[in-house]
Motif scaffolding. Structure first.
Motif, PDB file in Angstrom:
ATOM      1  N   ASP A 263       0.839  -1.198   0.000  1.00  0.00           N
ATOM      2  CA  ASP A 263       0.000   0.000   0.000  1.00  0.00           C
ATOM      3  C   ASP A 263       0.877   1.252   0.000  1.00  0.00           C
ATOM      4  OD1 ASP A 263      -1.836  -1.990   0.380  1.00  0.00           O
ATOM      5  OD2 ASP A 263      -2.670  -1.211   2.251  1.00  0.00           O
TER       6      ASP A 263
ATOM      7  N   LYS B  12      -0.498   1.082  -5.957  1.00  0.00           N
ATOM      8  CA  LYS B  12      -1.350   0.253  -5.093  1.00  0.00           C
ATOM      9  C   LYS B  12      -1.928   1.109  -3.973  1.00  0.00           C
ATOM     10  CE  LYS B  12      -1.893  -3.886  -2.337  1.00  0.00           C
ATOM     11  NZ  LYS B  12      -1.285  -5.068  -1.678  1.00  0.00           N
TER      12      LYS B  12
ATOM     13  N   LYS C  91      -4.621   0.025  -1.963  1.00  0.00           N
ATOM     14  CA  LYS C  91      -4.810  -0.964  -0.902  1.00  0.00           C
ATOM     15  C   LYS C  91      -5.089  -2.294  -1.588  1.00  0.00           C
ATOM     16  CE  LYS C  91      -9.683   0.355  -0.486  1.00  0.00           C
ATOM     17  NZ  LYS C  91     -10.724   0.987   0.351  1.00  0.00           N
TER      18      LYS C  91
END
Length: 360
Positions: A78, A101, A103
């Protein structure tokens, strides 16, 4: 011709506007060299809202990304971003992109403006795993706040410690009073700074606050012409020049983001190419003689035989000499090799050098 949300501001600032990737975009304000130096030594702001943004989510988001991109997105955590590319079915390059990214099961992809429709069709047509795809491109604006003074100039606009955001990492937080802004330590200049992703309805507020906050640091708006000279001094590829549907990403030096630890589109073609050995290689060069190398100029050997073409070239504002990149046969690609650039009717001596051209 599309316009970015801040088009009226650029026109009011006296920017020279040109068509670029289907958009009317500011190419320069006060002049390329001055804008280039502002970013190398201080802080400048590019409006790059013409770029595309896709959201990929759902339980199978990662599976789709792994299939259509060259890098290994399973290593992302993340708040981490990753440079990669979409290979086509012939082993060429559809586009070079950045994957973020957010999550688990939620990713963003930033793609080149000229390729938004092509990229969207590509990823949609290969979505046989039912990942959820959203094209956010028309709803968001992007500012690239670049330069060695960017952190201190922008720190008053957020409670996030900007110095703690490492290169190719990002946070989603409040910036300039606007919530849920992506603050990403990425850029295309090699001089540090951030890119901020903001909804269109908030971008004028953010622009104004950025310039208020940066006033004491000499902040200035910067056009696309300086963006090009800055990225070229770093040896960064530009889609349509160094990268195309026909070029090999391995010959372009993108082996470092080509991960054969997984299967992806054309991974077998690229693996075979790597094992057989590359025939050509993208190199950086600097002119020994006088002249400015330009896109599509011929590269020749000592006998005048054409051995390649210049993909990008300019007079480097930081170095004061002609620099460029181009593909040549591997036997000419060694650092220190002599090649010649055909400028009009003269073959001007050049030396192959390791990029980046500009070292801090």
């Amino acid at each position: 011709m599309k316009t970015v949300t801040l088009n009226h501001i650029h026109e009011n600032l006296g920017a020279k506007m040109v068509p670029f990737a289907g958009f009317s975009m500011p190419v320069q304000y006060e002049g390329v060299n001055a804008e280039h130096e502002t970013v190398r030594n201080g802080v400048g702001v590019f409006d790059v809202s013409h770029m595309g943004i896709f959201k990929i989510s759902g339980p199978n988001a990662l599976s789709l990304i792994q299939k259509v991109t060259s890098n290994d997105a399973s290593t992302l955590v993340d708040g981490k971003a990753q440079y990669c590319y979409f290979p086509n079915e012939k082993g060429g390059v559809i586009d070079d992109i950045i994957t973020y990214k957010v999550k688990d099961n939620e990713y963003l992809m930033v793609v080149n403006a000229s390729n938004i429709e092509k990229d969207w069709n590509w990823i949609t047509n290969h979505n046989d795993v039912n990942a959820t795809l959203e094209n956010l491109s028309d709803g968001y604006s992007i500012l690239a706040i670049q330069g060695p003074k960017a952190i201190e100039a922008m720190q008053s606009l957020t409670s996030v410690n900007l110095a703690d955001i490492k290169f190719y990492n990002f946070v989603i937080d409040t910036f300039a009073g606007i919530q849920n802004v992506v603050i990403s330590a990425t850029g295309y200049t090699g001089s540090g700074g951030f890119e901020v992703y903001v909804k269109n309805e908030d971008i004028e507020t953010v622009w104004n606050k950025v310039f208020e906050a940066g006033a004491n640091w000499g902040i200035k708006p910067i056009g696309l012409a300086a963006r090009d000279t800055l990225r070229l001094e770093m040896g960064y590829c530009l889609y349509g020049n160094e990268l195309t549907d026909e070029t090999s990403p391995l010959e372009a030096g993108l082996g470092w983001v080509t991960k054969f630890t997984k299967d992806f589109i054309s991974s077998d073609i690229l693996k075979a190419q790597k094992e057989a050995g590359l025939k050509n290689k993208l190199v950086g060069f600097e002119l020994i003689g006088k002249g400015i190398p330009r896109h599509d100029y011929e590269i020749v050997d000592a006998e005048g035989n054409v051995i390649g073409k210049v993909t990008s070239g300019t007079q480097s504002p930081s170095l004061g000499k002609g620099i460029g990149m181009g593909y040549v046969p591997v036997e000419y690609a060694t650092e220190g090799s002599t090649i010649y650039i055909r400028i009009r009717k003269n073959d001007v001596e050049a030396k192959v050098i390791k990029t980046p051209f500009y070292k801090k």
